[in-house]
Structure formats: structure tokens, C-alpha cells
Design a protein around this motif. Structure first.
Motif, PDB file in Angstrom:
ATOM      1  N   PRO A  53      -4.250  -1.863   6.695  1.00 23.30           N
ATOM      2  CA  PRO A  53      -4.917  -1.633   5.416  1.00 23.30           C
ATOM      3  C   PRO A  53      -6.430  -1.551   5.576  1.00 23.30           C
ATOM      4  CG  PRO A  53      -3.365  -3.462   5.282  1.00 23.30           C
ATOM      5  CD  PRO A  53      -3.538  -3.142   6.727  1.00 23.30           C
ATOM      6  N   GLY A  99       0.816  -1.210   0.000  1.00 20.16           N
ATOM      7  CA  GLY A  99       0.000   0.000   0.000  1.00 20.16           C
ATOM      8  C   GLY A  99       0.846   1.255   0.000  1.00 20.16           C
ATOM      9  N   TYR A 141      -4.682   0.985  -1.167  1.00 18.21           N
ATOM     10  CA  TYR A 141      -4.747  -0.419  -0.786  1.00 18.21           C
ATOM     11  C   TYR A 141      -5.465  -1.273  -1.829  1.00 18.21           C
ATOM     12  CZ  TYR A 141      -3.165   1.160   3.811  1.00 18.21           C
ATOM     13  OH  TYR A 141      -2.443   1.704   4.839  1.00 18.21           O
TER      14      TYR A 141
END
Length: 362
Positions: free
Chosen positions: A121, A68, A225
Motif C-alpha cells: 500500500p 485496497g 488505499y
């Protein structure tokens, strides 16, 4: 004091995540997680960034935190060289071209990567709404009055607007009142009551770390993400964010059990209240999970025909068999609906965490 995760534990996690990503339609993420695992073995920047991780790498999704971060740097334009080799720009990407650039970026920006990795995330996967849809339509067909929605673990609250989405799968569709369109690979019978009218009277949601997508920086982090080689997913998220901003969608920052207790106690005297969540229940500790379930069951026991309650969820099938589990199979999810008065229970379908394929119950 908790000991750091071992190298073997990290390698198992990164390689397992590589397999999950490939199975869920992201060859890029599969290759990236594999490259990061090799980097741990050879003592590169990923080894340095994960060397002192004190949690469970799998539960904490360490690989997805790091991936991410890299995607975030691409989306912000901060990592221009990396952007040129990422799938959004290079449709014929190769991990042999991507990894040296990513490795160099991580080496030069270790402090920023560590800071980014402190937060878990969050994807707020709107495609999960199509797995919940059969339950919502079943409720709408049985209760002609308005619904009061309570979503747990809602992240940015994008799925609070599920009734405004359009849905389509092979053999069936349901029109929506927004540009958000949800599709998936669907095997088995179409959901029942596709023409059922849905009236939502109120919407509320909670999350321990809610995302305010009216803040462009927060919305961009949410997008980071989403896996870079899945343009349909990225576009779907953009549309759902735009809808949430236009609708003024908000999510309360709260502990789910405490929030739910207060909301259920104050729910309207008439009309159907629906508690729902998707890929949420595996994350709270077992004790907190038990409190949440107890709150719902207690409220259900007190429900009446004029004040009914429904609990709709998409969660790992493992948890239905053993709610105390600390680790579950993320690719085997079941949609389940329980209603009161009566406590009737119904399971609708099986899918994976990203709802890439839906099938009837085995």
C-alpha cells in the motif's frame, strides 16, 4: 525458504489493524478488517488469499492490500454491486450488508485480488505535511535564502509541494497558493514563525516504487488505499494530485541511501538543503536504515554556515529510542529536526501516522 504466516499471525494482524483503523477515524475499515479476520477463521476467500503469505503480515500490511483491492474495484466501477453498499454511496452502510457482497466478489475474482496484493500500500498522506510544517517554518525563519528540498520515500511526491498548501487548525492558520488545504485537531501552542517567507529553489525526491500520478490509472490506485469512509481525506488527495500534475512533480526511482549520497555530494554550494521524510524510516531493513542515517550525519559534519544542512522527519518515536527495531507503534510519531553546522536537535510534536491529532511533547 520462508514458511507461510500462520493463521494465528494473520488473525493478530487483521484484528490489530481493525483497532488501528477505528482509532484513526475509520469505523468502516475497522469493521471490514474484523470481517476479514472472521473470514480467515471460517475458511472463506480471505483465508484462501492469505494462506500462503510468506512475509510478516503486519510489516506487509496484508489487510490493507486486500482492502485496497476492494476499494479499487469500487472506484473503477468494476464492482458495481459492491459500490452500492460502500460508504461513498451508502451513507448508512452496514458491514452486515457490505461483507456478503465483498465476500462474493473475492470468491469470483481471486486471481485479480492476488495480483493486486503483490504491491504494498502507498497512501502519500498529505496531512503529514502539517506535522512537518513547524520544522520548515523554523528553518525559514533562521535561513532567509532559498531551500533545496530532498524527500525520501516520497511515493508520488505530493508532499514536495508542502509550501503551496494552506494550513488551518484551531487557533492558527497559514494561507497557501493552491486549493490543497490541510487541517487537523491541534492541541498546544501554534507553530512559530507562521508568517515566515519560504522560497524553494529546487525539489527532488526518491522512492523505490514511485507513483506517477499523471497516469490516471496510477492515481486511482493511490486513491484506493485511502479509507472509503473518509471523504475529506479523499478530497485532499484529489487536490494534491491535481497540484502535483500541474507542477510537473516527479520522483526518482532509486534506493534511498544511494540516491541521498549522490544528491548530498552534488548539493548547491550555497543555500540550505533540507532532507526530509515522513513515516518512511520504519520500512527499510535496519542495515539500510543505518546507511541512510550515516549519509545524513556525514554530510552534516561537513556542513558550513554558507552550506547548511537540515534533517526534518516525522517518524515513530520508538525508532529514535532504538533504530534497529523491526516493529514500531504506528500511532506514536514525533516530528524531529536536526541542523548543521552544530548538530542541534529539536523535537516539535507528537501525533499519529495519519496526523489526526497533534499535541505538544510530553
Amino acid at each position: 525458504m520462508t514458511s507461510p504466516a500462520s493463521t494465528d499471525e494473520l488473525l493478530v494482524h487483521f484484528r490489530e489493524q481493525a483497532g488501528f483503523c477505528a482509532a484513526l477515524g475509520s469505523p468502516f475499515m475497522g469493521a471490514l478488517c474484523t470481517a476479514m479476520a472472521r473470514d480467515i477463521e471460517t475458511g472463506g476467500p480471505v483465508a484462501e488469499l492469505t494462506a500462503h503469505w510468506t512475509g510478516d503480515p503486519r510489516r506487509d500490511a496484508v489487510s490493507l492490500r486486500l482492502a485496497g483491492y476492494l476499494h479499487h474495484c469500487v472506484l473503477t466501477g468494476e464492482a458495481g454491486d459492491l459500490a452500492t453498499v460502500y460508504p461513498q454511496t451508502d451513507k448508512s452502510w452496514s458491514i452486515e450488508r457490505v461483507w456478503p457482497v465483498a465476500c462474493e466478489w473475492l470468491t469470483g475474482h481471486a486471481a485479480a485480488a492476488r495480483a493486486f496484493m503483490t504491491s504494498p500500500p502507498q497512501t502519500n498522506e498529505v496531512r503529514r505535511s502539517i506535522a512537518l510544517l513547524p520544522g520548515f517554518l523554523d528553518l525559514a525563519a533562521r535561513h532567509t535564502g532559498p531551500m533545496h528540498l530532498l524527500e525520501l520515500g516520497a511515493s508520488a511526491g505530493l508532499n514536495l509541494n508542502w509550501d503551496k498548501f494552506g494550513y488551518a487548525a484551531p487557533g492558527w492558520s497559514r494561507a497557501g497558493a493552491s486549493p490543497v488545504q490541510i487541517d487537523t485537531e491541534w492541541h498546544g501552542a501554534a507553530p512559530g514563525h507562521l508568517g515566515a517567507a519560504v522560497t524553494v529553489a529546487s525539489r527532488a525526491a526518491c522512492d523505490q516504487n514511485p507513483i506517477d500520478v499523471s497516469d490516471p490509472a496510477a492515481a486511482l490506485r493511490l486513491k484506493s488505499y485511502v479509507w472509503p469512509d473518509q471523504p475529506a481525506r479523499l478530497a485532499r488527495l484529489d487536490a494534491a494530485i491535481a497540484l502535483a500534475v500541474a507542477a510537473g512533480t516527479t520522483v526518482d526511482k532509486a534506493d534511498a541511501a544511494d540516491w541521498l549520497e549522490a544528491r548530498l555530494a552534488a548539493r548547491p554550494a550555497e543555500g540550505l538543503t533540507v532532507v526530509y521524510h515522513s513515516v518512511f524510516l520504519q520500512y527499510p531493513p535496519a542495515e539500510a536504515r543505518a546507511r541512510i542515517v550515516r549519509r545524513i550525519e556525514d554530510a552534516g559534519a561537513a556542513a558550513s554556515a554558507s552550506r547548511p544542512l537540515a534533517w526534518l522527519c516525522l517518524e515513530p518515536r520508538d525508532l529514535f529510542d532504538d533504530p534497529t527495531l523491526a516493529s514500531v507503534n504506528p500511532n506514536l510519531m514525533v516530528t524531529r529536526l536536526k541542523t548543521w553546522p552544530g548538530g542541534d536537535l529539536r523535537n516539535f510534536l507528537i501525533t499519529d501516522g495519519h496526523v489526526t491529532r497533534v499535541s505538544g511533547l510530553e
